[in-house]
Design a protein around this motif. Structure first.
Motif, PDB file in Angstrom:
ATOM      1  N   ILE A 234      -2.162   0.252   0.350  1.00 35.09           N
ATOM      2  CA  ILE A 234      -2.046   0.281  -1.203  1.00 35.09           C
ATOM      3  C   ILE A 234      -1.001   1.171  -1.727  1.00 35.09           C
ATOM      4  O   ILE A 234      -0.975   2.346  -1.069  1.00 35.09           O
ATOM      5  CB  ILE A 234      -3.505   0.747  -1.812  1.00 35.09           C
ATOM      6  CG1 ILE A 234      -4.434  -0.330  -1.106  1.00 35.09           C
ATOM      7  CG2 ILE A 234      -3.557   0.849  -3.146  1.00 35.09           C
ATOM      8  CD1 ILE A 234      -5.964   0.123  -1.603  1.00 35.09           C
TER       9      ILE A 234
ATOM     10  N   LYS B 125      -0.121   3.781  -3.456  1.00 34.87           N
ATOM     11  CA  LYS B 125      -0.437   5.062  -4.285  1.00 34.87           C
ATOM     12  C   LYS B 125       0.498   5.441  -5.217  1.00 34.87           C
ATOM     13  O   LYS B 125      -0.516   5.651  -6.398  1.00 34.87           O
ATOM     14  CB  LYS B 125      -0.586   6.165  -3.186  1.00 34.87           C
ATOM     15  CG  LYS B 125      -1.641   7.208  -3.781  1.00 34.87           C
ATOM     16  CD  LYS B 125      -1.920   8.327  -2.709  1.00 34.87           C
ATOM     17  CE  LYS B 125      -2.645   9.465  -3.112  1.00 34.87           C
ATOM     18  NZ  LYS B 125      -3.081  10.359  -2.111  1.00 34.87           N
ATOM     19  N   ARG B 126       1.701   5.751  -4.983  1.00 31.39           N
ATOM     20  CA  ARG B 126       2.357   6.249  -6.128  1.00 31.39           C
ATOM     21  C   ARG B 126       3.831   6.264  -5.883  1.00 31.39           C
ATOM     22  O   ARG B 126       4.360   6.160  -4.496  1.00 31.39           O
ATOM     23  CB  ARG B 126       2.077   7.842  -6.320  1.00 31.39           C
ATOM     24  CG  ARG B 126       2.884   8.732  -7.124  1.00 31.39           C
ATOM     25  CD  ARG B 126       2.372   9.910  -7.290  1.00 31.39           C
ATOM     26  NE  ARG B 126       2.634  10.958  -6.014  1.00 31.39           N
ATOM     27  CZ  ARG B 126       2.994  11.835  -5.970  1.00 31.39           C
ATOM     28  NH1 ARG B 126       3.864  12.665  -7.140  1.00 31.39           N
ATOM     29  NH2 ARG B 126       3.370  12.626  -4.864  1.00 31.39           N
TER      30      ARG B 126
ATOM     31  N   GLU C 237       4.571   6.191  -1.890  1.00 27.06           N
ATOM     32  CA  GLU C 237       3.572   6.669  -1.120  1.00 27.06           C
ATOM     33  C   GLU C 237       2.663   5.310  -0.736  1.00 27.06           C
ATOM     34  O   GLU C 237       2.157   4.620  -1.977  1.00 27.06           O
ATOM     35  CB  GLU C 237       2.529   7.725  -1.620  1.00 27.06           C
ATOM     36  CG  GLU C 237       3.278   9.013  -1.701  1.00 27.06           C
ATOM     37  CD  GLU C 237       2.313   9.954  -2.197  1.00 27.06           C
ATOM     38  OE1 GLU C 237       1.503   9.798  -2.948  1.00 27.06           O
ATOM     39  OE2 GLU C 237       2.737  11.302  -2.494  1.00 27.06           O
ATOM     40  N   VAL C 238       2.208   4.928   0.492  1.00 29.36           N
ATOM     41  CA  VAL C 238       1.186   3.979   0.601  1.00 29.36           C
ATOM     42  C   VAL C 238       0.090   4.603   1.350  1.00 29.36           C
ATOM     43  O   VAL C 238       0.353   5.326   2.346  1.00 29.36           O
ATOM     44  CB  VAL C 238       2.012   3.055   1.596  1.00 29.36           C
ATOM     45  CG1 VAL C 238       1.054   1.843   2.067  1.00 29.36           C
ATOM     46  CG2 VAL C 238       2.954   2.336   1.062  1.00 29.36           C
ATOM     47  N   GLU C 239      -1.223   4.214   0.932  1.00 31.28           N
ATOM     48  CA  GLU C 239      -2.271   4.768   1.447  1.00 31.28           C
ATOM     49  C   GLU C 239      -2.988   3.687   2.385  1.00 31.28           C
ATOM     50  O   GLU C 239      -3.067   2.368   1.919  1.00 31.28           O
ATOM     51  CB  GLU C 239      -3.342   5.107   0.256  1.00 31.28           C
ATOM     52  CG  GLU C 239      -4.500   5.756   0.838  1.00 31.28           C
ATOM     53  CD  GLU C 239      -5.209   6.246  -0.435  1.00 31.28           C
ATOM     54  OE1 GLU C 239      -5.010   7.550  -0.578  1.00 31.28           O
ATOM     55  OE2 GLU C 239      -6.020   5.550  -0.941  1.00 31.28           O
ATOM     56  N   THR C 240      -3.609   3.786   3.544  1.00 26.84           N
ATOM     57  CA  THR C 240      -4.201   2.956   4.305  1.00 26.84           C
ATOM     58  C   THR C 240      -5.364   3.407   5.025  1.00 26.84           C
ATOM     59  O   THR C 240      -5.325   4.503   5.318  1.00 26.84           O
ATOM     60  CB  THR C 240      -3.230   2.267   5.212  1.00 26.84           C
ATOM     61  OG1 THR C 240      -3.814   1.434   6.194  1.00 26.84           O
ATOM     62  CG2 THR C 240      -2.494   3.302   6.369  1.00 26.84           C
TER      63      THR C 240
ATOM     64  N   LYS D  38      -8.622   7.824   5.198  1.00 28.72           N
ATOM     65  CA  LYS D  38      -7.295   7.329   4.443  1.00 28.72           C
ATOM     66  C   LYS D  38      -6.207   8.038   5.034  1.00 28.72           C
ATOM     67  O   LYS D  38      -6.413   9.290   5.192  1.00 28.72           O
ATOM     68  CB  LYS D  38      -7.469   7.469   3.053  1.00 28.72           C
ATOM     69  CG  LYS D  38      -8.514   6.440   2.525  1.00 28.72           C
ATOM     70  CD  LYS D  38      -8.607   6.466   0.810  1.00 28.72           C
ATOM     71  CE  LYS D  38      -9.879   5.536   0.438  1.00 28.72           C
ATOM     72  NZ  LYS D  38      -9.746   5.507  -0.988  1.00 28.72           N
TER      73      LYS D  38
ATOM     74  N   THR E 215      -2.132   8.720   4.102  1.00 26.36           N
ATOM     75  CA  THR E 215      -0.833   8.407   3.285  1.00 26.36           C
ATOM     76  C   THR E 215       0.373   8.642   3.866  1.00 26.36           C
ATOM     77  O   THR E 215       0.603   9.453   4.541  1.00 26.36           O
ATOM     78  CB  THR E 215      -0.885   9.328   1.921  1.00 26.36           C
ATOM     79  OG1 THR E 215      -2.282   9.464   1.332  1.00 26.36           O
ATOM     80  CG2 THR E 215       0.197   9.246   0.909  1.00 26.36           C
TER      81      THR E 215
ATOM     82  N   GLU F  44       1.719   0.372  -8.711  1.00 32.37           N
ATOM     83  CA  GLU F  44       0.912   1.251  -8.188  1.00 32.37           C
ATOM     84  C   GLU F  44      -0.650   0.890  -8.092  1.00 32.37           C
ATOM     85  O   GLU F  44      -0.973  -0.084  -9.110  1.00 32.37           O
ATOM     86  CB  GLU F  44       0.926   2.707  -9.059  1.00 32.37           C
ATOM     87  CG  GLU F  44       2.013   3.390  -8.737  1.00 32.37           C
ATOM     88  CD  GLU F  44       2.281   4.504  -9.579  1.00 32.37           C
ATOM     89  OE1 GLU F  44       1.324   5.006 -10.159  1.00 32.37           O
ATOM     90  OE2 GLU F  44       3.349   5.360  -9.258  1.00 32.37           O
ATOM     91  N   GLY F  45      -1.180   0.934  -7.177  1.00 30.63           N
ATOM     92  CA  GLY F  45      -2.714   0.371  -6.892  1.00 30.63           C
ATOM     93  C   GLY F  45      -2.686  -1.088  -6.245  1.00 30.63           C
ATOM     94  O   GLY F  45      -3.975  -1.496  -6.129  1.00 30.63           O
TER      95      GLY F  45
ATOM     96  N   GLU G 256      -2.535  -3.871  -3.422  1.00 31.40           N
ATOM     97  CA  GLU G 256      -2.446  -3.789  -1.984  1.00 31.40           C
ATOM     98  C   GLU G 256      -1.331  -4.875  -1.485  1.00 31.40           C
ATOM     99  O   GLU G 256      -0.984  -5.546  -2.049  1.00 31.40           O
ATOM    100  CB  GLU G 256      -3.670  -4.661  -1.541  1.00 31.40           C
ATOM    101  CG  GLU G 256      -3.993  -4.465   0.171  1.00 31.40           C
ATOM    102  CD  GLU G 256      -5.309  -5.078   0.516  1.00 31.40           C
ATOM    103  OE1 GLU G 256      -6.235  -4.329   0.283  1.00 31.40           O
ATOM    104  OE2 GLU G 256      -5.195  -6.364   0.828  1.00 31.40           O
TER     105      GLU G 256
END
Length: 131
Positions: free
Chosen positions: A5, A7-8, A25-28, A44, A46, A64-65, A67
């Protein structure tokens, strides 16, 4: 790893990205690799996505936000500042591409696509096994 996702965004449209600048930034939660496997690792992670060359960020393709799968184009980049508008106009054509691994880019353009790539793969081996 299969998806994450956004993130920013750390760089905005119209900004110059130097080589190795952090862009987003990608969060997984799907990060699985032997080095990180501690029993049933859950949580999670980042990931910081960096520019691999100097270029102008013409268009963010993923808000952002959202997927996104690995290989999804996330931004359009161009070599010269005066190409920003021209590059951004190509966003509609590129945004529909689910994976650059299944799509051949048109040649002859000075526009580049920033792709979220994952070099970490899920392991099919049991931990502690031999290669």
């Amino acid at each position: 790893m299969e998806r994450g996702i956004v993130k920013r965004w750390l760089k905005q449209e119209g900004e110059l990205c130097q080589e190795y600048d952090l862009v987003l930034e990608v969060e997984t939660e799907t990060l699985v690799e032997e080095a990180y496997r501690l029993d049933d690792f859950a949580g999670k992670v980042t990931l910081l996505i960096e520019a691999n060359e100097e270029a102008w960020l013409a268009k963010q393709l993923v808000p952002e936000g959202s997927e996104l799968p690995v290989g999804k184009p996330v931004a359009l980049l161009c070599e010269e500042q005066d190409q920003l508008q021209q590059a951004a106009q190509q966003a509609a054509a590129v945004a529909g591409v689910r994976s650059v691994y299944d799509h051949e880019a048109e040649s002859g353009q000075s526009v580049r696509t920033l792709v979220w790539q994952s070099y970490l793969k899920e392991s099919n081996k049991e931990s502690g096994g031999c290669m």
